[in-house]
Design a protein around this motif. Structure first.
Motif, short mmCIF file in Angstrom:
data_model
loop_
_atom_site.label_atom_id
_atom_site.label_comp_id
_atom_site.label_asym_id
_atom_site.label_seq_id
_atom_site.Cartn_x
_atom_site.Cartn_y
_atom_site.Cartn_z
N ALA A 265 0.83 -1.21 0.00
CA ALA A 265 0.00 0.00 0.00
C ALA A 265 0.86 1.25 0.00
O ALA A 265 0.54 2.25 -0.67
N ILE A 266 1.98 1.22 0.72
CA ILE A 266 2.88 2.37 0.75
C ILE A 266 3.55 2.57 -0.60
O ILE A 266 3.71 3.71 -1.07
N ILE A 267 3.93 1.47 -1.24
CA ILE A 267 4.52 1.56 -2.58
C ILE A 267 3.55 2.25 -3.54
O ILE A 267 3.91 3.19 -4.26
N ALA A 268 2.29 1.79 -3.54
CA ALA A 268 1.29 2.38 -4.43
C ALA A 268 1.00 3.82 -4.06
O ALA A 268 0.87 4.69 -4.94
N GLU A 269 0.90 4.11 -2.78
CA GLU A 269 0.59 5.47 -2.35
C GLU A 269 1.71 6.44 -2.71
O GLU A 269 1.46 7.62 -3.01
N SER A 270 2.95 5.96 -2.71
CA SER A 270 4.07 6.83 -3.09
C SER A 270 3.97 7.24 -4.56
O SER A 270 4.33 8.35 -4.94
N VAL A 271 3.46 6.32 -5.41
CA VAL A 271 3.24 6.65 -6.81
C VAL A 271 2.14 7.71 -6.93
O VAL A 271 2.29 8.72 -7.64
N VAL A 272 1.04 7.49 -6.24
CA VAL A 272 -0.09 8.42 -6.29
C VAL A 272 0.36 9.81 -5.85
O VAL A 272 0.00 10.83 -6.46
N SER A 273 1.15 9.87 -4.79
CA SER A 273 1.65 11.15 -4.29
C SER A 273 2.50 11.86 -5.33
O SER A 273 2.36 13.06 -5.56
N ALA A 274 3.39 11.12 -5.99
CA ALA A 274 4.28 11.72 -6.99
C ALA A 274 3.52 12.17 -8.23
O ALA A 274 3.87 13.19 -8.84
#
Length: 363
Positions: A265-274
């Motif tokens: 979830a953190i991996i995916a959320e880091s993409v969304v944030s960027a």
């Protein structure tokens, strides 16, 4: 004048040091690229754990040199394995691009150390070896990563714009191209390095690329929220992390499957944030890298993009793409073309330099 296509080999190690990977391509060092195939060699357990220890602790220099000698032998084996699988193409290869095993990377201090002896590799394979791309980039003010962004740029040369490629590799990175062919790139968050370390330590699994560990897990939303408060995620692109940038990711109190799901979830959320930092939101995201088929990560990404497609749909191999990058960079080096740019690594200017060993090849 049209540049000739050259056969070149790329070599690298997995982030945990358990495998060595090789790939061969035929390219002009620009956007004519033909992926041919790859090979993988499993490292001995003693080497695997020795590399992990060296990456996390300050070992005596003699021990590090012995690890480098053994690792170089695995690089030679990988080339031999590649030769067995693609004998005609490897017979025509002229150069190896080597990305050694990273023991230290401190971009804020301009420090990077990778091991793998290019001289022995050149002698054993009969090919010239080009390496040390990362230290060159740091010498001219860059962060030493993500070097694969320029390769993604070349692979997306004919894509409708804006175009986006996500590398779900050891660290998660993105490459974005505008309608005017401007590029924005950078590492955006953790990747399979963190996920591998977790499942290997607590679930006795080699990896979780298929979601076998995380599938039954529950995401700890509080852990995700706390992790995303790290200042790293608000830094502008290009950027690249150090291990300390991910210290806010703490899943130590969770069950193995819950911890794995939370890291995903953190991996995916880091993409969304960027993605929120980009001038224009792309509709399509091409994904590559070890986790490019991970069901939980892809499920989250599909809520952000209209389409999420694997590069395999373009006859590219997501498992060898990062390795291919260093073959491509080696050809660029010999053609005098930039191996990094300010937009991809933050270096002061686009430049061409690296360290080459072995016999001279084309001019």
């Amino acid at each position: 004048m049209v540049a000739p296509l050259r056969f070149a080999i790329g070599l690298l190690t997995s982030v945990t040091g358990n495998t060595v990977e090789a790939a061969i391509i035929k390219t002009d060092g620009q956007d004519e690229i033909r992926s041919i195939g790859g090979a993988k060699v499993v490292c001995p357990e003693t080497l695997h754990w020795g590399l992990l220890e060296a990456a996390q602790n300050d070992l005596p220099i003699t021990e590090v040199l012995r690890l480098e000698r053994e690792l170089t032998q695995q690089f030679v084996r990988a080339v031999e394995r590649l030769r067995e699988q693609h004998p005609e193409e490897v017979a025509q290869a002229e150069v190896i691009g080597l990305d050694g095993y990273t023991l230290r990377r401190l971009p804020d201090e301009g420090i990077s150390l990778q091991i793998g002896d290019p001289w022995v590799l050149a002698e054993r394979t009969g090919l010239q070896v080009v390496t040390d791309f990362r230290r060159y980039d740091m010498a001219v003010g860059g962060q030493g990563a993500p070097l694969e962004a320029m390769y993604h740029w070349a692979l997306m040369a004919r894509e409708p714009r804006p175009a986006l490629m996500l590398n779900l590799g050891p660290v998660t990175s993105l490459t974005w191209l505008s309608r005017a062919n401007d590029i924005i790139a950078g590492d955006v968050g953790p990747g399979v390095e963190l996920l591998d370390e977790w499942v290997q330590e607590v679930a006795e699994a080699a990896h979780d690329y298929d979601g076998s560990v995380s599938a039954d897990g529950t995401v700890d939303a509080a852990c995700v929220e706390y992790a995303m408060q790290n200042p790293f995620y608000s830094r502008s692109l290009p950027r690249t992390p150090t291990r300390s940038d991910f210290e806010t990711i703490d899943v130590s109190g969770l069950e193995p499957s819950d911890g794995a799901a939370t890291i995903c979830a953190i991996i995916a959320e880091s993409v969304v944030s960027a993605i929120g930092q980009l001038p224009e939101h792309p509709k399509l995201a091409w994904v590559t890298g070890a986790a490019s088929r991970h069901p939980l990560i892809l499920e989250r990404l599909r809520s952000t993009f209209e389409q999420v497609r694997n590069v395999s749909e373009r006859n590219l191999n997501p498992d060898t793409l990062q390795c291919e990058c260093f073959a491509w960079l080696a050809v660029r080096y010999h053609r005098g073309l930039p191996v990094s740019t300010p937009e991809t690594t933050g270096c002061r200017q686009a430049g061409c330099a690296a360290m080459s060993t072995g016999r001279e090849i084309w001019s």
